[in-house]
Design a protein around this motif. Structure first.
Motif, PDB file in Angstrom:
ATOM      1  N   THR A  21       6.629  15.807   9.541  1.00 43.73           N
ATOM      2  CA  THR A  21       5.216  16.020   9.828  1.00 43.73           C
ATOM      3  C   THR A  21       4.529  14.671   9.967  1.00 43.73           C
ATOM      4  O   THR A  21       5.063  13.638   9.546  1.00 43.73           O
ATOM      5  N   GLN A  22       3.351  14.660  10.577  1.00 41.11           N
ATOM      6  CA  GLN A  22       2.534  13.453  10.546  1.00 41.11           C
ATOM      7  C   GLN A  22       2.090  13.192   9.106  1.00 41.11           C
ATOM      8  O   GLN A  22       1.819  14.125   8.358  1.00 41.11           O
ATOM      9  N   PRO A  23       1.997  11.917   8.716  1.00 43.15           N
ATOM     10  CA  PRO A  23       1.446  11.641   7.394  1.00 43.15           C
ATOM     11  C   PRO A  23      -0.036  11.991   7.360  1.00 43.15           C
ATOM     12  O   PRO A  23      -0.709  11.997   8.399  1.00 43.15           O
ATOM     13  N   ALA A  24      -0.532  12.292   6.187  1.00 42.65           N
ATOM     14  CA  ALA A  24      -1.971  12.501   6.055  1.00 42.65           C
ATOM     15  C   ALA A  24      -2.699  11.226   6.462  1.00 42.65           C
ATOM     16  O   ALA A  24      -2.246  10.117   6.165  1.00 42.65           O
ATOM     17  N   ALA A  25      -3.800  11.370   7.169  1.00 48.26           N
ATOM     18  CA  ALA A  25      -4.600  10.197   7.530  1.00 48.26           C
ATOM     19  C   ALA A  25      -5.092   9.498   6.261  1.00 48.26           C
ATOM     20  O   ALA A  25      -5.311  10.146   5.232  1.00 48.26           O
ATOM     21  N   LEU A  26      -5.238   8.191   6.337  1.00 50.11           N
ATOM     22  CA  LEU A  26      -5.753   7.410   5.212  1.00 50.11           C
ATOM     23  C   LEU A  26      -7.124   6.868   5.605  1.00 50.11           C
ATOM     24  O   LEU A  26      -7.255   5.780   6.154  1.00 50.11           O
ATOM     25  N   GLY A  27      -8.142   7.659   5.343  1.00 55.50           N
ATOM     26  CA  GLY A  27      -9.498   7.252   5.674  1.00 55.50           C
ATOM     27  C   GLY A  27     -10.046   6.222   4.710  1.00 55.50           C
ATOM     28  O   GLY A  27      -9.348   5.737   3.809  1.00 55.50           O
ATOM     29  N   ILE A  28     -11.307   5.902   4.873  1.00 59.06           N
ATOM     30  CA  ILE A  28     -11.934   4.849   4.072  1.00 59.06           C
ATOM     31  C   ILE A  28     -11.891   5.174   2.592  1.00 59.06           C
ATOM     32  O   ILE A  28     -11.475   4.350   1.769  1.00 59.06           O
ATOM     33  N   GLU A  29     -12.301   6.355   2.221  1.00 58.74           N
ATOM     34  CA  GLU A  29     -12.350   6.701   0.798  1.00 58.74           C
ATOM     35  C   GLU A  29     -10.960   6.822   0.201  1.00 58.74           C
ATOM     36  O   GLU A  29     -10.718   6.422  -0.939  1.00 58.74           O
ATOM     37  N   GLU A  30     -10.001   7.373   0.979  1.00 59.63           N
ATOM     38  CA  GLU A  30      -8.633   7.481   0.484  1.00 59.63           C
ATOM     39  C   GLU A  30      -8.024   6.100   0.252  1.00 59.63           C
ATOM     40  O   GLU A  30      -7.283   5.889  -0.716  1.00 59.63           O
ATOM     41  N   ALA A  31      -8.333   5.159   1.139  1.00 57.83           N
ATOM     42  CA  ALA A  31      -7.816   3.795   0.967  1.00 57.83           C
ATOM     43  C   ALA A  31      -8.450   3.120  -0.238  1.00 57.83           C
ATOM     44  O   ALA A  31      -7.776   2.451  -1.021  1.00 57.83           O
ATOM     45  N   ARG A  32      -9.751   3.293  -0.403  1.00 53.39           N
ATOM     46  CA  ARG A  32     -10.427   2.700  -1.568  1.00 53.39           C
ATOM     47  C   ARG A  32      -9.843   3.233  -2.872  1.00 53.39           C
ATOM     48  O   ARG A  32      -9.754   2.513  -3.865  1.00 53.39           O
ATOM     49  N   ALA A  34       0.833  -1.207   0.000  1.00 53.25           N
ATOM     50  CA  ALA A  34       0.000   0.000   0.000  1.00 53.25           C
ATOM     51  C   ALA A  34       0.865   1.254   0.000  1.00 53.25           C
ATOM     52  O   ALA A  34       0.564   2.240  -0.683  1.00 53.25           O
ATOM     53  N   GLY A  35       1.965   1.230   0.753  1.00 51.78           N
ATOM     54  CA  GLY A  35       2.848   2.391   0.797  1.00 51.78           C
ATOM     55  C   GLY A  35       3.506   2.664  -0.534  1.00 51.78           C
ATOM     56  O   GLY A  35       3.677   3.821  -0.932  1.00 51.78           O
ATOM     57  N   LEU A  36       3.864   1.601  -1.244  1.00 55.15           N
ATOM     58  CA  LEU A  36       4.437   1.749  -2.586  1.00 55.15           C
ATOM     59  C   LEU A  36       3.410   2.346  -3.536  1.00 55.15           C
ATOM     60  O   LEU A  36       3.723   3.259  -4.312  1.00 55.15           O
ATOM     61  N   ALA A  37       2.182   1.843  -3.485  1.00 51.97           N
ATOM     62  CA  ALA A  37       1.131   2.369  -4.361  1.00 51.97           C
ATOM     63  C   ALA A  37       0.826   3.827  -4.039  1.00 51.97           C
ATOM     64  O   ALA A  37       0.648   4.655  -4.949  1.00 51.97           O
ATOM     65  N   ASP A  38       0.772   4.157  -2.757  1.00 51.60           N
ATOM     66  CA  ASP A  38       0.526   5.550  -2.366  1.00 51.60           C
ATOM     67  C   ASP A  38       1.656   6.441  -2.857  1.00 51.60           C
ATOM     68  O   ASP A  38       1.412   7.561  -3.322  1.00 51.60           O
ATOM     69  N   MET A  39       2.889   5.951  -2.810  1.00 50.25           N
ATOM     70  CA  MET A  39       4.017   6.734  -3.305  1.00 50.25           C
ATOM     71  C   MET A  39       3.904   6.952  -4.809  1.00 50.25           C
ATOM     72  O   MET A  39       4.136   8.058  -5.310  1.00 50.25           O
ATOM     73  N   ALA A  40       3.552   5.896  -5.554  1.00 51.59           N
ATOM     74  CA  ALA A  40       3.421   6.029  -7.004  1.00 51.59           C
ATOM     75  C   ALA A  40       2.353   7.055  -7.362  1.00 51.59           C
ATOM     76  O   ALA A  40       2.554   7.922  -8.229  1.00 51.59           O
ATOM     77  N   LEU A  41       1.202   6.968  -6.697  1.00 44.46           N
ATOM     78  CA  LEU A  41       0.132   7.922  -6.982  1.00 44.46           C
ATOM     79  C   LEU A  41       0.513   9.329  -6.526  1.00 44.46           C
ATOM     80  O   LEU A  41       0.113  10.315  -7.151  1.00 44.46           O
ATOM     81  N   ALA A  42       1.281   9.424  -5.443  1.00 50.71           N
ATOM     82  CA  ALA A  42       1.751  10.741  -4.995  1.00 50.71           C
ATOM     83  C   ALA A  42       2.665  11.370  -6.042  1.00 50.71           C
ATOM     84  O   ALA A  42       2.591  12.580  -6.300  1.00 50.71           O
ATOM     85  N   ILE A  43       3.516  10.559  -6.675  1.00 55.57           N
ATOM     86  CA  ILE A  43       4.377  11.065  -7.747  1.00 55.57           C
ATOM     87  C   ILE A  43       3.520  11.562  -8.907  1.00 55.57           C
ATOM     88  O   ILE A  43       3.732  12.651  -9.450  1.00 55.57           O
ATOM     89  N   LEU A  44       2.511  10.773  -9.284  1.00 54.08           N
ATOM     90  CA  LEU A  44       1.653  11.128 -10.410  1.00 54.08           C
ATOM     91  C   LEU A  44       0.779  12.336 -10.111  1.00 54.08           C
ATOM     92  O   LEU A  44       0.473  13.132 -11.005  1.00 54.08           O
ATOM     93  N   GLU A  45       0.376  12.476  -8.839  1.00 50.70           N
ATOM     94  CA  GLU A  45      -0.548  13.541  -8.452  1.00 50.70           C
ATOM     95  C   GLU A  45       0.159  14.762  -7.884  1.00 50.70           C
ATOM     96  O   GLU A  45      -0.491  15.773  -7.593  1.00 50.70           O
ATOM     97  N   GLY A  46       1.463  14.676  -7.690  1.00 45.96           N
ATOM     98  CA  GLY A  46       2.203  15.813  -7.162  1.00 45.96           C
ATOM     99  C   GLY A  46       1.904  16.123  -5.709  1.00 45.96           C
ATOM    100  O   GLY A  46       1.853  17.289  -5.308  1.00 45.96           O
ATOM    101  N   ARG A  47       1.740  15.097  -4.883  1.00 55.72           N
ATOM    102  CA  ARG A  47       1.454  15.312  -3.459  1.00 55.72           C
ATOM    103  C   ARG A  47       2.475  14.555  -2.607  1.00 55.72           C
ATOM    104  O   ARG A  47       3.341  13.846  -3.103  1.00 55.72           O
ATOM    105  N   ASP A  48       2.348  14.712  -1.301  1.00 52.88           N
ATOM    106  CA  ASP A  48       3.249  14.066  -0.348  1.00 52.88           C
ATOM    107  C   ASP A  48       2.882  12.602  -0.185  1.00 52.88           C
ATOM    108  O   ASP A  48       1.712  12.255   0.004  1.00 52.88           O
ATOM    109  N   ALA A  49       3.872  11.723  -0.253  1.00 55.55           N
ATOM    110  CA  ALA A  49       3.648  10.300   0.011  1.00 55.55           C
ATOM    111  C   ALA A  49       3.641  10.058   1.515  1.00 55.55           C
ATOM    112  O   ALA A  49       4.403  10.685   2.266  1.00 55.55           O
TER     113      ALA A  49
END
Length: 392
Positions: free
Chosen positions: A362-373, A313-328
């Motif tokens: 900083t604390q990482p952004a929370a990963l709520g239900i919709e963010e995880a989906r 999940a952390g790898l996928a979040d990092m990949a999408l963060a790269i694509l979306e220009g946000r913090d992993a």
């Protein structure tokens, strides 16, 4: 459709099966190649999972590979990650990121100069149980967190691992091996650490392997195996962390957080799921009302029963963060701060004094239900029906 980043894996040992098996659950990533110092190991994984086996040099120049997952032994994490960055690829490393702050700062400098991202496991703090705990903390359900305890203790690794030598050498030990799970979750729940102190010992100068195929072989112990640490966080909270491979049995809970209005009882940070419990000032401990978080759904069969496992999940979040220009969420800054915490604990054990940390995050952004989906390829209701045997 969301663009995918090609993933290459260096290191085709036991842990690699987790990434090969679970990566298809997630958007944004596709494993396309693998490599290992032992070409036969890479060929075996490539055949099993339908990817290309390459030499390490070929993988690093493969134009289809955008991110390289570093699954080498801890002592090799730094040189391998450095080579990946110098080849112009993003890095996602297994824990620990590096074994010293100097190594981590060099990786940071290279990544910044080349416009690349570095991420690091563990990602278990993204699990349904730990994000439920995060939600409760953020909502003030136990008031302000003031203190807590963490315990990860067992007899050791030589009883099950076929080649446990590196666990007992510098760069190993329970703090650097198991500490990342606990420290990453504490950063997720509380934030960065300000200073640490510790007592560190070892019960024996040697260990006798009781696992196959080297049963009976005696190996040296060159790093502390019993550590009791105090962590003071930037927000004033104080946490006790005990990490030991010198304990045959105990009754300590994995993690508890104490606040001005109550307490939270957190399941093992080494896993994604589990039951979170809470009490208020009435001292009545009850399960926290469960929520429909996709990373809490059992998707693997284990000897102890169905369990939730979403490593990658952390790898996928990092990949999408790269694509979306946000913090992993499993970012370099947080991983390096975790390294700072761990090496400072060991330094304090050697020197007998409090150590002020030189990094923060900083604390990482929370990963709520919709963010995880949003990280998953398939609907939530299909996950529990696609159970696979536990990756070894």
């Amino acid at each position: 459709m969301t663009k995918e980043l090609g993933v290459g894996i260096i290191g085709c040992g036991n842990i690699s099966t987790t990434y090969f098996k679970l990566a298809p659950l997630f958007k944004g990533i596709k494993v396309v190649a693998c490599a290992d110092l032992n070409p036969a190991a890479a060929e075996a994984r490539a055949t099993e999972y339908g990817v290309e086996a390459q030499s390490i040099e070929a993988l690093l120049t493969n134009p289809a590979v955008d991110i390289v997952v570093n699954l080498t032994i801890p002592d090799a994490h730094y040189p391998v990650s450095k080579a990946i960055l110098e080849a112009g690829k993003h890095v996602y490393s297994e824990k620990p990121l590096v074994l010293s702050l100097e190594q981590g700062e060099e990786l940071r400098a290279i990544a910044k100069a080349k416009g690349l991202s570095v991420g690091c496991a563990p990602d278990t703090f993204l699990g349904g149980a730990h994000q439920l705990t995060r939600s409760a903390v953020d909502a003030g359900k136990i008031g302000r967190v003031t203190s807590g305890t963490c315990h990860v203790m067992s007899p050791g690794m030589e009883m099950w691992h076929p080649n446990p030598d590196f666990f007992f050498l510098p760069g190993g030990g329970p703090i650097l091996d198991l500490g990342p799970y606990y420290i990453a979750n504490l950063i997720n729940l509380i934030g960065p650490v300000k200073r640490v102190a510790a007592l560190a010992t070892m019960a024996n100068p040697t260990r006798t392997i009781t696992s196959e195929p080297r049963k009976g072989e005696v190996i040296p112990v060159k790093t502390p195996t019993n550590i009791h640490a105090l962590l003071e966080f930037d927000n004033g909270a104080t946490i006790t962390l005990s990490a030991s491979w010198d304990v045959w049995s105990h009754r300590h809970a994995n993690m508890e957080l104490y606040g001005t209005e109550g307490s939270l009882y957190v399941p093992d940070p080494n896993f994604f799921g589990g039951t979170v419990e809470i009490s208020g000032q009435d001292k009545n401990i009850q399960p926290l009302e469960a929520w429909d978080h996709p990373f809490g759904i059992a998707n693997q069969e284990h000897p102890q029963g169905p369990m939730a496992n979403y490593r990658t999940a952390g790898l996928a979040d990092m990949a999408l963060a790269i694509l979306e220009g946000r913090d992993a969420r499993c970012s370099l800054d947080r991983a390096l701060h975790g390294v700072d915490v761990m090496v400072s604990i060991l330094k304090s054990g050697e020197e007998g004094r409090f150590i002020e940390l030189s990094t923060t995050c900083t604390q990482p952004a929370a990963l709520g239900i919709e963010e995880a989906r949003a990280l998953l390829r398939e609907p939530q209701e299909e996950i529990s029906g696609n159970r696979v045997a536990a990756a070894s």
